[in-house]
Motif scaffolding. Structure first.
Motif: not given
Length: 771
Positions: A320-321, A324, A331-334, A345, A347, A349
């Motif tokens: 996912l990084r 990004k 966007s992605m956050e965990y 998690l 995510w 797009d």
């Protein structure tokens, strides 16, 4: 039998030896075949003796009756019986020819009688003395290719390495070289299932392929740093595999690049290894055309999951990084625990964000979807597009249902999209009890005004003596954030109740996912599902632009205007409203007002009441409070339902990362272009047999050229292929780990259901221990 045949005992012995010689088998071999026939019958030697004696004893009565009825003496009957037995043996010997003939040129030693076999192959692929190779790998590949053509397999043997990293000579031998003692392997199944205290195990005997074959090739390093053949043994002590069965040899059924890519691609749409093999054997035209067996494909999938193993979460995070980094507006956050275990998690797009700007007025969030291998829940954010279909606006995986996790997730959603949606609809919690039914009647409806809701709420709490209930009072204080009565002015887009939309979304993702997949597999399944969803949206846009629906009243221009504005699904709803207004409504009167508005009284004939509905319209700026004009005013047309609400995403954009220096993506792109070109040529030439055969000959000729060059390109290791497929190497340390197991409310007991037989065995063992 001798007397009945007319031959002396000496003559009979000579003929018996002649029959053995004519059959091509020695006396020892004939004995082996006789014992094999006993073994193949499924009976032991003792059982065969019993059955033979039974047949003799049972036939005694018949023999006596025949003697009496036929007028023959017992001696004559014995002679005839022995003659019939001899005749039956001759017939059996004549027709008992093995269907599987030994393959290879047989040479028999005149002294020892030992038989050896030599392959019948082209001299171009046969090793020759003092043949040179630039590497040991190329020498082994050449011998391996020779073995494939001959019908046997090879393996690497002894090597001499006087200095580290420099091998001076190596032996490549036939796989049947040497001997291997049979070893019984313990299985995990107990021998006596009725006796749980039994320590004995069922053993299975694994046969060996070793026959002590001495065929080999030996190469050695010369002064020019080249390897040359200094010994080549061509003869084998065993026959070779027939050409029809050579696809079963390990050398001919390995997983190649196309197989691995096919299994990986089919896995993205939730097709397992067994179904993938069945698809390939059907497309290729048979088991022997695939080049691999079902077990090979299952083992490949197993090894791939083992490669992922504890790196599962880390692989997903790094993938996912990369998205990004190389995909715009991704966007992605965990969220992890203090020990680095993944908790949540999220995510989304760029296309999801674009859809949210148009269709994000109301968002459905459902955290009851099926779980994966680690029991972590998948929670999609759902909206409704301009075709009245589900559209995924974002996705999350959560490991618990705490308020902290939900708060983090909603904040991550707001940071990714820049704002929170006006309305977030959760799951429907109503059941069929009286209290919950009455409560749901006032909660899950937008027909009540806020004042009416507050009155009904107080009545229900008073009837059930819940006025001082702490939790009900706390949610009542925030009623304006979740009660639909306070959202009467908001466009809910059909998301008043989330059960149907969420169940539809769950069913949609269920076609691509399974509850036993890893996170790496799940992410691939998710990308395939989103690609299918966006393809369906593109198809609906295409149908709207290039199809013409039936117009009921051509003289009424509102229908044609609606066709040009709305998508096909929304037009059908608007068409019904227009037809209802034409045929079921009538104007009673109208009055001119001083503010340039006209007050029109409209009667709806479908209503039983006699009330006239008032429609206010000002012709100056086309301000209306009812759509009774000949054209829909622009201010009353919502963009979210129009044809061109959002542009379509590029086909295949979600499945690949647009990285120019990614060699793996470039190779896959080239392979797809070759496949499409070949399919296009076949479709053009399929009705011209001569041209099709010419194209086939061209491909076969190029294939032979490629076979000559394949020696210089040794196959890659499976570990390297797994790194290519997953985009991850295990050399880096793990930063995010997966939870061992996650439990949620309503999951039940983790143990499996035991059968009655198993329960009885356990109870019997407990009684024995107690006694």
């Amino acid at each position: 039998m001798v007397s009945a045949s007319g031959f002396s005992a000496t003559e009979m012995g000579q003929r018996r030896r002649w029959m053995v010689s004519a059959s091509g088998f020695s006396a020892t071999e004939m004995g082996r075949r006789r014992r094999w026939m006993v073994s193949a019958s499924g009976f032991s030697a003792t059982e065969m003796g019993r059955r033979r004696r039974w047949m003799v004893g049972d036939g005694g009565g018949w023999r006596r009756k025949t003697v009496v009825g036929g007028g023959w003496s017992a001696t004559e009957m014995g002679r005839r019986r022995r003659w019939l037995l001899l005749l039956g043996f001759l017939v059996t010997l004549h027709f008992d020819i093995p269907t599987y003939q030994p393959v290879g040129n047989v040479q028999v030693s005149p002294n020892s009688g030992r038989r050896t076999f030599i392959q019948d192959v082209d001299d171009l692929i046969k090793p020759q003395m003092y043949m040179l190779f630039d590497s040991l790998e190329n020498a082994f590949l050449f011998y391996q290719r020779y073995a494939k053509a001959g019908g046997f397999t090879v393996r690497k043997g002894t090597q001499y390495e006087p200095r580290k990293g420099v091998i001076h000579n190596i032996w490549s031998v036939c796989s049947k070289e040497g001997t291997k003692p049979l070893k019984a392997i313990d299985s995990t199944q107990e021998a006596g299932s009725s006796n749980v205290n039994s320590k004995s195990k069922i053993t299975r005997r694994v046969p060996s392929i070793r026959t002590g074959c001495e065929a080999c090739i030996r190469v050695k390093l010369n002064l020019d740093n080249l390897y040359f053949v200094y010994h080549f043994e061509e003869s084998h002590n065993h026959s070779f595999v027939a050409e029809d069965d050579r696809y079963l040899l390990p050398e001919n059924r390995s997983m190649n690049y196309v197989h691995e890519e096919a299994v990986n691609a089919l896995s993205a749409i939730n097709v397992g290894p067994v179904r993938a093999f069945n698809i390939m054997r059907t497309l290729y035209g048979g088991f022997d055309k695939v080049g691999a067996t079902k077990v090979d494909i299952k083992n490949f999938k197993r090894d791939l999951n083992r490669y992922i193993a504890e790196y599962d979460a880390d692989m997903v995070i790094k993938r996912l990084r990369r998205k990004k980094e190389f995909m715009p507006n991704f966007s992605m956050e965990y969220l992890t625990t203090a020990g680095g275990v993944l908790r949540a998690l999220f995510w989304a797009d760029g296309d999801s964000k674009r859809n949210f700007n148009i269709f994000g007025g109301v968002v459905s969030f459902d955290a009851t979807y099926r779980r994966n291998k680690y029991n972590m829940m998948f929670a999609p954010f759902i909206g409704v597009d301009n075709h009245y279909r589900n559209v995924t606006l974002g996705a999350a995986i959560i490991g618990d249902e705490t308020a902290e996790t939900y708060s983090w997730l909603l904040n991550a959603f707001r940071q990714a999209f820049g704002r929170a949606p006006p309305v977030i609809v959760g799951a429907n919690l109503c059941n069929s009890t009286d209290f919950k039914k009455r409560l749901c009647d006032i909660v899950w409806t937008d027909a009540l005004l806020p004042e009416q809701f507050e009155t009904e709420w107080g009545v229900i709490l008073a009837d059930f003596d819940l006025v001082n209930h702490e939790w009900l009072q706390s949610i009542y204080q925030i009623r304006d954030t979740w009660i639909p009565a306070y959202y009467r002015d908001q466009h809910m887009s059909g998301l008043m109740r989330t059960s149907s939309r969420s169940e539809s979304e769950n069913h949609f993702f269920g076609q691509f996912c399974n509850p036993n997949c890893t996170l790496v597999e799940f992410l691939g399944h998710f990308d395939s599902a989103i690609e299918a969803q966006r393809h369906e949206h593109r198809k609906n846009d295409h149908d709207t632009r290039h199809t013409n629906p039936q117009i009921f009243a051509k003289e009424f221009v509102l229908e044609q205007h609606a066709v040009n504005i709305y998508t096909r699904t929304i037009f059908f709803d608007a068409q019904l409203e227009i037809q209802t207004a034409i045929h079921k409504c009538g104007i009673g009167k109208w009055d001119d007002r001083e503010d340039n508005f006209v007050n029109i009284s409209v009667k709806d004939f479908s209503q039983t009441c006699t009330t006239f509905f008032q429609v206010m319209m000002r012709q100056l700026d086309m301000t209306v409070s009812c759509s009774c004009n000949r054209q829909f005013p622009e201010r009353y047309i919502m963009r979210r339902w129009t044809r061109e609400a959002v542009p379509n995403s590029a086909p295949g954009a979600i499945l690949g990362i647009s990285e120019s220096d990614d060699r793996y993506q470039q190779v896959n792109g080239a392979v797809r272009e070759i496949t499409r070109s070949a399919e296009s040529l076949i479709n053009r030439l399929v009705h011209n047999f001569d041209a099709l055969c010419a194209f086939r000959d061209h491909v076969v000729q190029y294939q032979s050229t490629a076979d000559q060059a394949v020696v210089n390109s040794p196959p890659r290791s499976r570990r390297d292929r797994f790194a290519e497929i997953t985009g991850y190497t295990q050399e880096t340390p793990v930063t995010v780990r997966m939870p061992k197991s996650v439990r949620f409310k309503g999951m039940g007991k983790p143990s499996r259901i035991k059968s009655n037989r198993e329960i009885a065995i356990i109870q019997s063992a407990k009684k024995k221990k107690g006694s």
